[in-house]
Design a protein around this motif. Structure first.
Motif, PDB file in Angstrom:
ATOM      1  N   LYS A  51      -1.324  -3.242   3.493  1.00  0.00           N
ATOM      2  CA  LYS A  51      -1.991  -3.447   4.766  1.00  0.00           C
ATOM      3  C   LYS A  51      -3.452  -3.762   4.535  1.00  0.00           C
ATOM      4  O   LYS A  51      -4.093  -3.096   3.728  1.00  0.00           O
ATOM      5  N   GLY A  52      -3.987  -4.731   5.231  1.00  0.00           N
ATOM      6  CA  GLY A  52      -5.425  -4.966   5.085  1.00  0.00           C
ATOM      7  C   GLY A  52      -5.811  -6.378   5.460  1.00  0.00           C
ATOM      8  O   GLY A  52      -4.954  -7.255   5.597  1.00  0.00           O
ATOM      9  N   ALA A 183       3.006   2.620   3.637  1.00  0.00           N
ATOM     10  CA  ALA A 183       1.882   1.687   3.710  1.00  0.00           C
ATOM     11  C   ALA A 183       0.812   2.048   2.693  1.00  0.00           C
ATOM     12  O   ALA A 183       0.467   3.216   2.535  1.00  0.00           O
ATOM     13  N   ASP A 185      -3.030   1.181   2.152  1.00  0.00           N
ATOM     14  CA  ASP A 185      -4.106   0.595   2.939  1.00  0.00           C
ATOM     15  C   ASP A 185      -5.154  -0.053   2.032  1.00  0.00           C
ATOM     16  O   ASP A 185      -5.646   0.575   1.103  1.00  0.00           O
ATOM     17  N   ASN A 187      -8.814  -2.425   1.809  1.00  0.00           N
ATOM     18  CA  ASN A 187      -9.981  -2.912   2.541  1.00  0.00           C
ATOM     19  C   ASN A 187     -10.872  -3.631   1.532  1.00  0.00           C
ATOM     20  O   ASN A 187     -10.534  -3.706   0.360  1.00  0.00           O
TER      21      ASN A 187
END
Ligand code: ADP
Length: 279
Positions: A51-52, A183, A185, A187
């Protein structure tokens, strides 16, 4: 580093799994405990969602993990015309004969590869459904047109990527799909790590890398002032590469950051002012 992508278009050539191994170590700077988390999820054969935002290292991370685990990596870029047959396979007419041709998902399922569905929300919902039986205890893939059910190879792993930033209500991942994945994560990397990435990937010196990272931070802050998404590490790497290739720093930043990010003249002016302040 060459990462093989599986083309979903009709391809008369049979896909060979050997082509999907990642032979050289992809350069990857770990940001948190994502490597350990992925390792555990893989050992447990839990499907994984990366995710990101775009360009923050998800694909590079996965290539690195495939290399670490010595698994082939079959990547499928999802788009709205992608059909279930594109993934699973179809009968093709060759001369007077029809022969079955496995799609990239079937190939990964049979040979125990990591199958990576990049930007999975782009795929139509009816396409997404074919992955459901692969994500629970059944670990199977029905090849409906052929009338058979494939049992996944013990090494098989399904991975999807998802950018929570630009989903609209009509194009979001259904709960029935997303709740099948653990998930991880992602960033933008923290400053020191992003600096190391720009030096290694973009070939710039530390001083330039520090300034580019600062540019990244400042442009990312503009999200509160109407910019849709922050500048990706990918774009900062592009700027670094242009600078290394001998381009004027401001020109490189305008091409790789300002113009690439937005068409809005006021926002362009704001970003260019940040660039002039830094370089
Ligand atoms: P995503 O899949 O999230 O859209 P990518 O994995 O393609 O993004 O990352 C874009 C580029 O940014 C990579 O090609 C690489 O040059 C660089 N990059 C981003 N994060 C990292 C990282 N942690 N280590 C090494 N390179 C990175």
């Amino acid at each position: 580093m060459a990462i093989k992508r599986a083309h979903s278009e009709i391809d008369s050539r049979e896909l060979a799994i050997e082509e999907f191994f990642v032979n050289e170590e992809p350069f990857y700077v770990a940001v948190a405990d994502e490597i350990e988390l992925f390792d555990s999820a893989y050992r447990l054969r839990l499907p994984i969602m990366l995710k990101g935002p775009t360009g923050c290292g998800k694909t590079r991370f996965l290539a690195h993990m495939a290399w670490r685990l010595s698994l082939p990596l079959v990547t499928i870029a999802c788009h709205e015309d992608l059909t279930a047959s594109d993934l699973v396979g179809r009968f093709l007419l060759k001369g007077h004969e029809t022969t079955w041709s496995d799609g990239p998902l079937s190939l990964a399922v049979k040979h125990g590869a990591i199958c990576y569905l990049d930007e999975v929300v782009e795929a139509r919902k009816d396409t997404t459904v074919v992955i459901h039986p692969l994500t629970d205890d059944r670990r199977m893939l029905p090849q409906e047109k052929k009338g058979v059910v494939l049992e996944a190879h013990p090494n098989f792993l399904l991975v999807i990527s998802y950018n929570p930033g630009y989903q609209s209500v009509t194009k979001d991942l259904k709960q029935s799909t997303r709740q099948r994945f653990v998930a991880i994560d992602f960033n933008y990397p923290p400053a020191e790590k992003e600096q190391a990435i720009l030096m290694s990937e973009g070939g710039v010196d530390r001083e330039t890398a520090v300034r580019l990272v600062r540019l990244g931070e400042m442009v990312r802050n503009l999200r509160q002032h109407g910019l849709e998404e922050g500048v990706s590490t990918r774009l900062l790497v592009y700027a670094a590469k242009l600078i290394s290739a001998g381009h004027d720093t401001r020109q490189a930043c305008t091409a790789a950051v300002t113009q690439a990010m937005t068409d809005d003249p006021e926002m362009q002016e704001t970003i260019d002012e940040i660039v002039s302040g830094l370089f």
